[in-house]
Design a protein around this motif. Structure first.
Motif, PDB file in Angstrom:
ATOM      1  N   UNK A 113       0.763  -1.161  -0.053  1.00  0.00           N
ATOM      2  CA  UNK A 113      -0.135  -0.050  -0.081  1.00  0.00           C
ATOM      3  C   UNK A 113       0.999   1.267   0.046  1.00  0.00           C
ATOM      4  N   UNK A 114       1.974   1.422   0.663  1.00  0.00           N
ATOM      5  CA  UNK A 114       2.668   2.300   0.756  1.00  0.00           C
ATOM      6  C   UNK A 114       3.537   2.696  -0.663  1.00  0.00           C
ATOM      7  N   UNK A 115       3.791   1.535  -1.298  1.00  0.00           N
ATOM      8  CA  UNK A 115       4.396   1.669  -2.738  1.00  0.00           C
ATOM      9  C   UNK A 115       3.276   2.209  -3.710  1.00  0.00           C
ATOM     10  N   UNK A 116       2.091   1.403  -3.591  1.00  0.00           N
ATOM     11  CA  UNK A 116       0.839   1.960  -4.354  1.00  0.00           C
ATOM     12  C   UNK A 116       0.684   3.530  -4.435  1.00  0.00           C
ATOM     13  N   UNK A 117       0.725   4.138  -3.138  1.00  0.00           N
ATOM     14  CA  UNK A 117       0.502   5.371  -2.721  1.00  0.00           C
ATOM     15  C   UNK A 117       1.399   6.394  -3.427  1.00  0.00           C
ATOM     16  N   UNK A 118       2.894   5.736  -3.163  1.00  0.00           N
ATOM     17  CA  UNK A 118       3.988   6.673  -3.730  1.00  0.00           C
ATOM     18  C   UNK A 118       3.956   6.558  -5.313  1.00  0.00           C
TER      19      UNK A 118
ATOM     20  N   UNK B 214     -14.596 -10.307   5.107  1.00  0.00           N
ATOM     21  CA  UNK B 214     -13.569  -9.606   4.366  1.00  0.00           C
ATOM     22  C   UNK B 214     -12.330  -9.075   4.969  1.00  0.00           C
ATOM     23  N   UNK B 215     -11.281  -9.163   4.102  1.00  0.00           N
ATOM     24  CA  UNK B 215     -10.290  -8.511   4.948  1.00  0.00           C
ATOM     25  C   UNK B 215      -9.973  -7.468   3.994  1.00  0.00           C
ATOM     26  N   UNK B 216      -9.407  -6.310   4.713  1.00  0.00           N
ATOM     27  CA  UNK B 216      -8.689  -5.145   3.702  1.00  0.00           C
ATOM     28  C   UNK B 216      -7.385  -5.613   3.209  1.00  0.00           C
ATOM     29  N   UNK B 217      -7.344  -5.159   2.070  1.00  0.00           N
ATOM     30  CA  UNK B 217      -6.200  -5.388   1.334  1.00  0.00           C
ATOM     31  C   UNK B 217      -5.429  -4.035   0.874  1.00  0.00           C
ATOM     32  N   UNK B 218      -4.287  -3.812   0.397  1.00  0.00           N
ATOM     33  CA  UNK B 218      -3.759  -3.017   0.033  1.00  0.00           C
ATOM     34  C   UNK B 218      -4.505  -2.425  -1.466  1.00  0.00           C
ATOM     35  N   UNK B 219      -4.722  -3.480  -2.188  1.00  0.00           N
ATOM     36  CA  UNK B 219      -5.564  -3.137  -3.338  1.00  0.00           C
ATOM     37  C   UNK B 219      -6.896  -2.494  -3.321  1.00  0.00           C
ATOM     38  N   UNK B 220      -7.503  -3.160  -2.283  1.00  0.00           N
ATOM     39  CA  UNK B 220      -9.111  -2.636  -2.158  1.00  0.00           C
ATOM     40  C   UNK B 220      -8.990  -1.357  -1.511  1.00  0.00           C
ATOM     41  N   UNK B 221      -8.016  -1.254  -0.599  1.00  0.00           N
ATOM     42  CA  UNK B 221      -8.091   0.119   0.201  1.00  0.00           C
ATOM     43  C   UNK B 221      -7.716   1.386  -1.024  1.00  0.00           C
ATOM     44  N   UNK B 222      -6.696   1.015  -1.646  1.00  0.00           N
ATOM     45  CA  UNK B 222      -6.069   1.789  -2.657  1.00  0.00           C
ATOM     46  C   UNK B 222      -7.036   2.448  -3.932  1.00  0.00           C
ATOM     47  N   UNK B 223      -7.811   1.388  -4.357  1.00  0.00           N
ATOM     48  CA  UNK B 223      -8.658   1.669  -5.354  1.00  0.00           C
ATOM     49  C   UNK B 223     -10.007   2.371  -4.637  1.00  0.00           C
TER      50      UNK B 223
ATOM     51  N   UNK C 219       4.735   9.551   5.782  1.00  0.00           N
ATOM     52  CA  UNK C 219       3.715   8.567   5.593  1.00  0.00           C
ATOM     53  C   UNK C 219       3.577   7.171   6.446  1.00  0.00           C
ATOM     54  N   UNK C 220       2.447   6.849   7.087  1.00  0.00           N
ATOM     55  CA  UNK C 220       2.617   5.799   7.624  1.00  0.00           C
ATOM     56  C   UNK C 220       1.301   4.878   7.473  1.00  0.00           C
ATOM     57  N   UNK C 221       1.477   3.595   7.417  1.00  0.00           N
ATOM     58  CA  UNK C 221       0.445   2.822   6.778  1.00  0.00           C
ATOM     59  C   UNK C 221       0.111   1.640   7.956  1.00  0.00           C
ATOM     60  N   UNK C 222      -1.489   1.338   8.000  1.00  0.00           N
ATOM     61  CA  UNK C 222      -1.487   0.042   9.139  1.00  0.00           C
ATOM     62  C   UNK C 222      -2.689  -0.623   8.492  1.00  0.00           C
TER      63      UNK C 222
END
Length: 182
Positions: free
Chosen positions: A29-34, A122-131, A157-160
């Motif tokens: 998720x950190x990489x997707x945002x950047x 369901x579980x939150x994922x990097x892709x689901x949150x980012x999209x 930037x911090x991610x959890x």
């Protein structure tokens, strides 16, 4: 007092199998945002261990203490060693959220959070949150420094991500902590 809160938060995190180092999903998720910021002509934002800690604590808190229907995902429970608040759309409780990095870590600037929650099994994922954030005008504006966020310069930037929730915390001051080894 700050050290007692920090020690309690470490204990709180460890009791729920939380982590000091980011998970692969948090790093994604950190990489997707950047990557998204760079694609839009903005600089990448450095990793913040302090804001990641706040994001991880809040993700756990949201999963174990969901806010009431009148409060949104920026709310914090009030039965922990931090100040609780019911954050509503009117933003009257914004200072409660902005203060969390100072309240829980050595980071001295305000923190600004975007939150994603998915319910059911369901579980939150990097892709689901980012999209979801990319599709939301308000969340996208924070990520890309548009609208009211245009004058802000993100330098931390911090991610959890924990179970049903993914959170990102932005800050303007640099966080001098190290980048994770993952």
């Amino acid at each position: 007092m700050k050290y007692l809160i920090f020690a309690w938060c470490l204990l709180f995190l460890s009791s729920f199998s939380a982590h000091a180092e980011p998970t692969s999903e948090e790093l994604k998720l950190f990489a997707l945002i950047n990557q998204y910021r760079v694609e839009n002509g903005l600089k990448a934002i450095p990793w913040s261990p302090s804001l990641a800690f706040v994001a991880q604590v809040h993700a756990i808190d949201l999963n174990h203490n969901p806010p009431s229907k009148r409060c949104n995902l920026h709310s914090w429970s009030d039965d922990q060693p931090w100040s609780g608040c019911c954050y509503k759309s009117n933003r009257r409780s914004a200072q409660c959220m902005w203060n969390k990095p100072r309240e829980l870590t050595a980071y001295t600037d305000n923190g600004y959070e975007i939150a994603y929650g998915i319910f059911g099994k369901h579980t939150a994922t990097a892709d689901s949150a980012f999209n979801a954030w990319k599709k939301s005008r308000n969340h996208n504006a924070i990520i890309l420094n548009k609208k009211i966020w245009k004058s802000h310069h993100w330098n931390a930037l911090g991610v959890g991500i924990y179970k049903n929730h993914a959170l990102i915390w932005f800050g303007e001051d640099e966080d001098k902590g190290p980048m994770p080894n993952n």
